[in-house]
Design a protein around this motif. Sequence first.
Motif, short mmCIF file in Angstrom:
data_model
loop_
_atom_site.label_atom_id
_atom_site.label_comp_id
_atom_site.label_asym_id
_atom_site.label_seq_id
_atom_site.Cartn_x
_atom_site.Cartn_y
_atom_site.Cartn_z
N LEU A 171 0.83 -1.21 0.00
CA LEU A 171 0.00 0.00 0.00
C LEU A 171 0.86 1.25 0.00
O LEU A 171 0.58 2.23 -0.71
CB LEU A 171 -0.94 -0.01 1.21
CG LEU A 171 -1.86 1.21 1.36
CD1 LEU A 171 -2.72 1.39 0.12
CD2 LEU A 171 -2.71 1.08 2.61
N SER A 242 -3.30 -4.58 3.03
CA SER A 242 -2.42 -3.69 2.29
C SER A 242 -2.41 -4.04 0.81
O SER A 242 -2.47 -3.16 -0.06
CB SER A 242 -1.00 -3.76 2.86
OG SER A 242 -0.10 -2.98 2.12
N CYS A 245 -5.84 -3.06 -0.90
CA CYS A 245 -5.93 -1.61 -1.11
C CYS A 245 -5.01 -1.15 -2.23
O CYS A 245 -5.38 -0.27 -3.04
CB CYS A 245 -5.60 -0.88 0.19
SG CYS A 245 -6.80 -1.12 1.51
N LEU A 249 -6.30 0.68 -5.69
CA LEU A 249 -5.83 2.00 -6.09
C LEU A 249 -5.17 1.98 -7.46
O LEU A 249 -5.42 2.85 -8.29
CB LEU A 249 -4.86 2.54 -5.05
CG LEU A 249 -5.45 2.92 -3.68
CD1 LEU A 249 -4.34 3.26 -2.71
CD2 LEU A 249 -6.43 4.08 -3.83
#
Length: 318
Positions: A171, A242, A245, A249
Amino acid sequence: MSWLSRNLFSRKRTNTSTTEDESKFTVLEDTVEPEEDLGPEPTDEEIDNIDALFARLSVSDVRRYEMRLQRHVERMRRQMRRVAGAHYPELIDAADSVASMRTAAANVSSHLSQLTTMLHSSSGPVSPITRTDTSTSSTSSTHVYAVAAQVKVLVDTPEQIWKALGQQRSLHAALLFLIAQEIHDRLHAQSQAADSSDVDPILAFPVIERQWTSVAPFGEQVAATAHAALAEPNAGIESCASAVCAIALLEDADAEMACTVFLARRGQTLQPMLDRMADLNGPSDVAGLAVTLRGLLDHVRQILDDYGALFGVPEHAR
């Protein structure tokens, strides 16, 4: 050594005079006649305790001791002359260097004093600057500093991403990449919107395009690292969160797609256990099959718990 103290800081001697002085000392040493062997040289204790020496020795022994002492003094004098002759040029050079350093220090001090006087005499009223010029200059400087700060972040991004990937922080690496991407896009937009009076970031900092060329491939690399982290059998809940995500993104995934990726990658960790169970098909493998099946069920339960923790709705929000 009186001749040395009188002439140490005098003018430089030529090489000819130095050679003559050294030859004189050499002649003095060569013309010393061989001495009679009068025994060992006197020690420091004997020289310091003369009264005890007179009380212990006879008159003839004292005279013999006096001759030994005179021989020792003469030998020390010859040694001092030999040392002075060997190092005479070095002593002269050292004296001249000290004199030159003194002159140079005096010159530096004089120049500093003149510079201080000139600064004090030249300090006068400063010509006024109009408010418009000051405002324009301040705005331009602030813009340049802001662009330079963004370029600095862009330059440091590859190293920071490498460090984050080495620490299994998917992340953090994804956020660094997105920040660099946002900086690059903003600088490009400012460059396209800049007129003749503004600072063009792309023209002022050519390193922007070169640096982005090295940063751009990290997007796919960070996403691949996040996918690999989800496929690790022993991945914990923090590592999975982590990775999910980071994938959401970088790949612009919604919640449904993120759930699909999570279940697909975590489901891959069950395949090695299923393969081991397929190999255990004999009657003697019942115990091993039971152990493998128990481990498989525990792993499935852990996956479902992680899924609920990541994508489930908390009880207080229902």
